[in-house]
Write a protein that holds these residues in place. Structure first.
Motif: not given
Ligand code: G6P
Ligand code: MG
Length: 217
Positions: A184-193, A201-204
């Motif tokens: 699993s790769i979380g895209i977004g806030d690591k404190n949430v995911l 944070n994003d694909f960049t």
């Protein structure tokens, strides 16, 4: 070992959460209560039916079956109006870079989304051709965090679940990927995911060396 890559749609490939929010807010206001952006976070990765159930809980409203069905349809009509003019400018940054990298290496790619509007959205933004298969809200009976959507995607790609990588922006989606024993790769806030194996944070922030490493392992 043959690897497969599975992408969620809303919040990973395109930022449609804002349109879902506007459509749900309109319905809430029509029913006489407000719906905030913070509350909209609860709707990420969650099926349309479950979203309406949560919305009614927020507004402390009861609904007959007929009302419930009508509001589901009304919400989707409004949502479709918001996404009508979507185009490639709404693809989240660097998503095509990763899709192209995988495509050039003949890595199978699937969509794994709860949305019943997934295919038309991919068509509008011009990314449909990257996907070998699409598993969405029309093909599954159990919503995330149930792993059904990702397991079906792996099956259709002909790849073992443990050889699949999943990009997800929703807590329920990360849980579904983990339950499917995928990476699993979380895209977004690591404190949430917090349950994702990797976080960006994003694909960049994802470079192609990292993707190549996932392919090689
Ligand atoms: C995605 C979104 C959810 C949405 C669901 C169903 O998972 O993150 O917010 O409720 O899809 O979408 P649909 O387009 O079928 O209403
Ligand atoms: Mg999502």
């Amino acid at each position: 070992m043959k690897k497969g890559f599975i992408f969620d749609l809303d919040g990973v490939i395109v930022d449609t959460a804002k349109y879902h929010y506007l459509a749900w807010k309109k319905l809430a206001n029509q029913l006489g209560f407000d719906f905030t952006k913070e509350q909209n976070e609860l709707f990420k990765g969650v099926s349309r039916k479950r979203c309406l159930e949560i919305l009614l809980e927020i507004g402390n409203r009861k609904a007959t079956q007929e009302e419930f069905d009508t509001w589901m349809v009304e919400k989707n009509i409004d949502y479709l109006a918001y996404i009508k003019n979507m185009d490639a400018s709404e693809i989240l940054p660097d998503v095509p870079k990763i899709l192209q990298f995988l495509k050039e290496r003949n890595i199978p790619i699937a969509l794994g989304s709860a949305s019943k509007n997934a295919q038309p959205i991919l068509e509008k933004v011009g990314l449909l051709h990257y996907f070998d298969t699409i598993v969405d809200g029309n093909n599954v009976t159990k919503a995330k965090p149930d792993p059904e959507v990702f397991l079906l995607a792996a099956k259709q790609l002909g790849v073992k679940p443990e050889d699949c990588v999943v990009f997800e922006d929703a807590v329920a989606g990360v849980e579904a990927a983990n339950r499917a024993e995928m990476i699993s790769i979380g895209i977004g806030d690591k404190n949430v995911l917090t349950k994702a194996k990797y976080n960006f944070n994003d694909f960049t922030q994802i470079d192609t060396y990292f993707v190549q490493e996932l392919i090689n392992r």
